[in-house]
Design a protein around this motif. Structure first.
Motif, PDB file in Angstrom:
ATOM      1  N   GLU A 125       6.128  -9.927   1.811  1.00  0.00           N
ATOM      2  CA  GLU A 125       5.714 -10.584   0.755  1.00  0.00           C
ATOM      3  C   GLU A 125       5.673 -12.177   0.719  1.00  0.00           C
ATOM      4  OE1 GLU A 125       7.050  -6.780  -2.424  1.00  0.00           O
ATOM      5  OE2 GLU A 125       8.580  -8.462  -2.070  1.00  0.00           O
ATOM      6  N   ALA A 126       6.456 -12.468   1.490  1.00  0.00           N
ATOM      7  CA  ALA A 126       6.814 -14.001   1.795  1.00  0.00           C
ATOM      8  C   ALA A 126       5.852 -14.534   2.912  1.00  0.00           C
ATOM      9  CB  ALA A 126       8.194 -14.375   2.106  1.00  0.00           C
ATOM     10  N   THR A 127       5.309 -13.846   3.799  1.00  0.00           N
ATOM     11  CA  THR A 127       4.562 -14.504   4.879  1.00  0.00           C
ATOM     12  C   THR A 127       3.278 -15.063   4.514  1.00  0.00           C
ATOM     13  OG1 THR A 127       4.009 -14.015   7.344  1.00  0.00           O
ATOM     14  CG2 THR A 127       3.362 -12.385   5.619  1.00  0.00           C
ATOM     15  N   ASP A 128       2.699 -15.871   5.274  1.00  0.00           N
ATOM     16  CA  ASP A 128       1.240 -16.511   5.078  1.00  0.00           C
ATOM     17  C   ASP A 128       0.469 -15.722   6.182  1.00  0.00           C
ATOM     18  OD1 ASP A 128       1.999 -18.062   3.293  1.00  0.00           O
ATOM     19  OD2 ASP A 128       2.523 -19.663   4.617  1.00  0.00           O
ATOM     20  N   GLU A 129       0.909 -14.774   6.945  1.00  0.00           N
ATOM     21  CA  GLU A 129       0.161 -14.087   7.985  1.00  0.00           C
ATOM     22  C   GLU A 129      -0.987 -13.194   7.215  1.00  0.00           C
ATOM     23  OE1 GLU A 129       0.427 -14.542  11.152  1.00  0.00           O
ATOM     24  OE2 GLU A 129       2.058 -15.707  11.079  1.00  0.00           O
ATOM     25  N   LYS A 130      -2.221 -13.339   7.821  1.00  0.00           N
ATOM     26  CA  LYS A 130      -3.394 -12.371   7.402  1.00  0.00           C
ATOM     27  C   LYS A 130      -3.313 -11.157   8.021  1.00  0.00           C
ATOM     28  CE  LYS A 130      -4.568 -15.611   4.689  1.00  0.00           C
ATOM     29  NZ  LYS A 130      -3.663 -15.704   3.509  1.00  0.00           N
ATOM     30  N   SER A 131      -2.634 -10.987   9.211  1.00  0.00           N
ATOM     31  CA  SER A 131      -2.610  -9.673   9.938  1.00  0.00           C
ATOM     32  C   SER A 131      -1.245  -9.670  10.590  1.00  0.00           C
ATOM     33  CB  SER A 131      -3.722  -9.707  10.992  1.00  0.00           C
ATOM     34  OG  SER A 131      -3.671  -8.743  11.904  1.00  0.00           O
ATOM     35  N   VAL A 132      -0.880  -8.407  10.831  1.00  0.00           N
ATOM     36  CA  VAL A 132       0.509  -7.958  11.227  1.00  0.00           C
ATOM     37  C   VAL A 132       0.575  -6.901  12.299  1.00  0.00           C
ATOM     38  CG1 VAL A 132       2.029  -8.867   9.511  1.00  0.00           C
ATOM     39  CG2 VAL A 132       1.425  -6.567   9.463  1.00  0.00           C
ATOM     40  N   THR A 133       1.571  -7.037  13.155  1.00  0.00           N
ATOM     41  CA  THR A 133       1.659  -6.069  13.937  1.00  0.00           C
ATOM     42  C   THR A 133       3.064  -5.234  13.646  1.00  0.00           C
ATOM     43  OG1 THR A 133       0.277  -6.938  15.793  1.00  0.00           O
ATOM     44  CG2 THR A 133       1.953  -5.345  16.527  1.00  0.00           C
ATOM     45  N   PHE A 134       3.302  -4.062  13.929  1.00  0.00           N
ATOM     46  CA  PHE A 134       4.535  -3.345  13.705  1.00  0.00           C
ATOM     47  C   PHE A 134       5.047  -2.658  14.953  1.00  0.00           C
ATOM     48  CE2 PHE A 134       3.274  -2.497   9.175  1.00  0.00           C
ATOM     49  CZ  PHE A 134       3.663  -3.544   8.618  1.00  0.00           C
ATOM     50  N   ASP A 135       6.098  -3.331  15.486  1.00  0.00           N
ATOM     51  CA  ASP A 135       6.355  -2.820  16.835  1.00  0.00           C
ATOM     52  C   ASP A 135       7.793  -1.954  16.913  1.00  0.00           C
ATOM     53  OD1 ASP A 135       7.475  -2.398  19.534  1.00  0.00           O
ATOM     54  OD2 ASP A 135       7.375  -4.536  19.877  1.00  0.00           O
ATOM     55  N   PHE A 136       7.800  -0.884  16.837  1.00  0.00           N
ATOM     56  CA  PHE A 136       8.872   0.126  16.999  1.00  0.00           C
ATOM     57  C   PHE A 136       9.093   0.476  18.330  1.00  0.00           C
ATOM     58  CE2 PHE A 136       7.291   0.441  12.667  1.00  0.00           C
ATOM     59  CZ  PHE A 136       8.496   0.419  11.878  1.00  0.00           C
ATOM     60  N   SER A 137       8.778   0.021  19.539  1.00  0.00           N
ATOM     61  CA  SER A 137       8.682   0.547  20.755  1.00  0.00           C
ATOM     62  C   SER A 137      10.145   0.369  21.156  1.00  0.00           C
ATOM     63  CB  SER A 137       8.017  -0.250  21.544  1.00  0.00           C
ATOM     64  OG  SER A 137       8.249  -1.573  21.717  1.00  0.00           O
ATOM     65  N   GLY A 138      11.184  -0.184  20.319  1.00  0.00           N
ATOM     66  CA  GLY A 138      12.540  -0.368  20.947  1.00  0.00           C
ATOM     67  C   GLY A 138      13.339   0.606  20.062  1.00  0.00           C
ATOM     68  N   VAL A 139      12.776   1.619  19.333  1.00  0.00           N
ATOM     69  CA  VAL A 139      13.378   2.627  18.860  1.00  0.00           C
ATOM     70  C   VAL A 139      13.326   3.929  19.535  1.00  0.00           C
ATOM     71  CG1 VAL A 139      13.585   4.016  16.701  1.00  0.00           C
ATOM     72  CG2 VAL A 139      13.091   1.732  16.290  1.00  0.00           C
ATOM     73  N   GLN A 140      14.567   4.271  20.176  1.00  0.00           N
ATOM     74  CA  GLN A 140      14.489   5.459  21.075  1.00  0.00           C
ATOM     75  C   GLN A 140      15.113   6.760  20.545  1.00  0.00           C
ATOM     76  OE1 GLN A 140      13.015   5.147  23.962  1.00  0.00           O
ATOM     77  NE2 GLN A 140      12.487   3.023  23.326  1.00  0.00           N
ATOM     78  N   LYS A 141      15.040   6.932  19.243  1.00  0.00           N
ATOM     79  CA  LYS A 141      15.718   7.733  18.468  1.00  0.00           C
ATOM     80  C   LYS A 141      14.569   8.322  17.593  1.00  0.00           C
ATOM     81  CE  LYS A 141      19.610  10.367  16.146  1.00  0.00           C
ATOM     82  NZ  LYS A 141      20.977  10.098  15.521  1.00  0.00           N
ATOM     83  N   ALA A 142      13.980   9.305  17.631  1.00  0.00           N
ATOM     84  CA  ALA A 142      12.854   9.807  16.682  1.00  0.00           C
ATOM     85  C   ALA A 142      13.694  10.234  15.212  1.00  0.00           C
ATOM     86  CB  ALA A 142      12.257  10.961  17.045  1.00  0.00           C
ATOM     87  N   SER A 143      13.201   9.631  14.184  1.00  0.00           N
ATOM     88  CA  SER A 143      13.921   9.895  12.960  1.00  0.00           C
ATOM     89  C   SER A 143      12.717   9.834  11.810  1.00  0.00           C
ATOM     90  CB  SER A 143      15.035   9.030  12.539  1.00  0.00           C
ATOM     91  OG  SER A 143      15.376   8.975  11.381  1.00  0.00           O
ATOM     92  N   SER A 144      12.919  10.737  10.773  1.00  0.00           N
ATOM     93  CA  SER A 144      11.944  10.759   9.842  1.00  0.00           C
ATOM     94  C   SER A 144      12.374   9.348   8.709  1.00  0.00           C
ATOM     95  CB  SER A 144      12.038  11.748   8.836  1.00  0.00           C
ATOM     96  OG  SER A 144      13.403  12.005   8.325  1.00  0.00           O
ATOM     97  N   ALA A 145      13.584   8.846   9.177  1.00  0.00           N
ATOM     98  CA  ALA A 145      13.729   7.345   8.452  1.00  0.00           C
ATOM     99  C   ALA A 145      12.990   6.242   8.802  1.00  0.00           C
ATOM    100  CB  ALA A 145      15.187   7.201   8.602  1.00  0.00           C
ATOM    101  N   VAL A 146      12.685   6.535  10.035  1.00  0.00           N
ATOM    102  CA  VAL A 146      11.717   5.370  10.669  1.00  0.00           C
ATOM    103  C   VAL A 146      10.552   5.389  10.216  1.00  0.00           C
ATOM    104  CG1 VAL A 146      10.798   4.428  12.837  1.00  0.00           C
ATOM    105  CG2 VAL A 146      13.153   5.096  12.821  1.00  0.00           C
ATOM    106  N   ILE A 147       9.809   6.673  10.033  1.00  0.00           N
ATOM    107  CA  ILE A 147       8.630   6.930   9.779  1.00  0.00           C
ATOM    108  C   ILE A 147       8.464   6.490   8.009  1.00  0.00           C
ATOM    109  CG2 ILE A 147       6.785   8.631   9.205  1.00  0.00           C
ATOM    110  CD1 ILE A 147       7.205   8.022  12.147  1.00  0.00           C
ATOM    111  N   SER A 148       9.749   6.881   7.316  1.00  0.00           N
ATOM    112  CA  SER A 148       9.451   6.339   5.995  1.00  0.00           C
ATOM    113  C   SER A 148       9.603   4.517   5.756  1.00  0.00           C
ATOM    114  CB  SER A 148      10.884   6.739   5.115  1.00  0.00           C
ATOM    115  OG  SER A 148      10.718   8.037   5.239  1.00  0.00           O
ATOM    116  N   VAL A 149      10.351   3.821   6.833  1.00  0.00           N
ATOM    117  CA  VAL A 149      10.216   2.605   6.723  1.00  0.00           C
ATOM    118  C   VAL A 149       8.862   1.875   7.111  1.00  0.00           C
ATOM    119  CG1 VAL A 149      10.993   0.556   8.037  1.00  0.00           C
ATOM    120  CG2 VAL A 149      12.700   2.402   7.306  1.00  0.00           C
ATOM    121  N   LEU A 150       8.414   2.533   8.006  1.00  0.00           N
ATOM    122  CA  LEU A 150       6.875   2.281   8.505  1.00  0.00           C
ATOM    123  C   LEU A 150       5.852   2.454   7.165  1.00  0.00           C
ATOM    124  CD1 LEU A 150       4.507   1.523  10.449  1.00  0.00           C
ATOM    125  CD2 LEU A 150       4.638   3.819  11.221  1.00  0.00           C
ATOM    126  N   PHE A 151       5.735   3.471   6.642  1.00  0.00           N
ATOM    127  CA  PHE A 151       5.010   3.904   5.410  1.00  0.00           C
ATOM    128  C   PHE A 151       5.269   2.739   4.124  1.00  0.00           C
ATOM    129  CE2 PHE A 151       4.119   7.862   7.525  1.00  0.00           C
ATOM    130  CZ  PHE A 151       2.520   7.619   7.438  1.00  0.00           C
TER     131      PHE A 151
END
Length: 110
Positions: A42-68
């Motif tokens: 909400e504070a960034t001036d970026e027009k395009s972003v990337t989400f990098d979850f490659s450092g998350v080694q444990k699958a969890s629906s909590a991560v998917i909720s954060v992403l959404f």
């Protein structure tokens, strides 16, 4: 690099137009993680972003909720999502949940 959140098992970092999550995201930290990322979006001036979850080694629906949550925030802010990078365990979870197409095509309406 700016550290936006640092918990015992998870870190959230912002570097240029990328939000990077490293560690194990469980239910206990998911809400705080989602809120920290949303605040940055909400504070960034970026027009395009990337989400990098490659450092998350444990699958969890909590991560998917954060992403959404972050994808919805981008949609509300008019920020394009150029890429979503998932670790192998998260890729498997997304595929099993039949969410992989939505995650890898974030321009779709949520």
């Amino acid at each position: 690099m700016t550290r936006l959140l640092s918990q015992s098992l998870v870190d959230l970092e912002a570097e240029q137009s990328t939000l990077r999550v490293v560690g194990d995201v469980g239910m206990a930290v998911a809400a705080e993680l989602a809120a920290a990322g949303k605040k940055w979006l909400e504070a960034t001036d970026e027009k395009s972003v990337t989400f990098d979850f490659s450092g998350v080694q444990k699958a969890s629906s909590a991560v998917i909720s954060v992403l959404f949550e972050w994808l919805r925030t981008c949609q509300a802010q008019g920020i394009a999502v150029s890429a979503v990078m998932l670790s192998a365990p998260l890729e498997r979870l997304a595929s099993l949940s039949e969410l992989d197409a939505l995650i890898h095509s974030p321009a779709l309406t949520l």
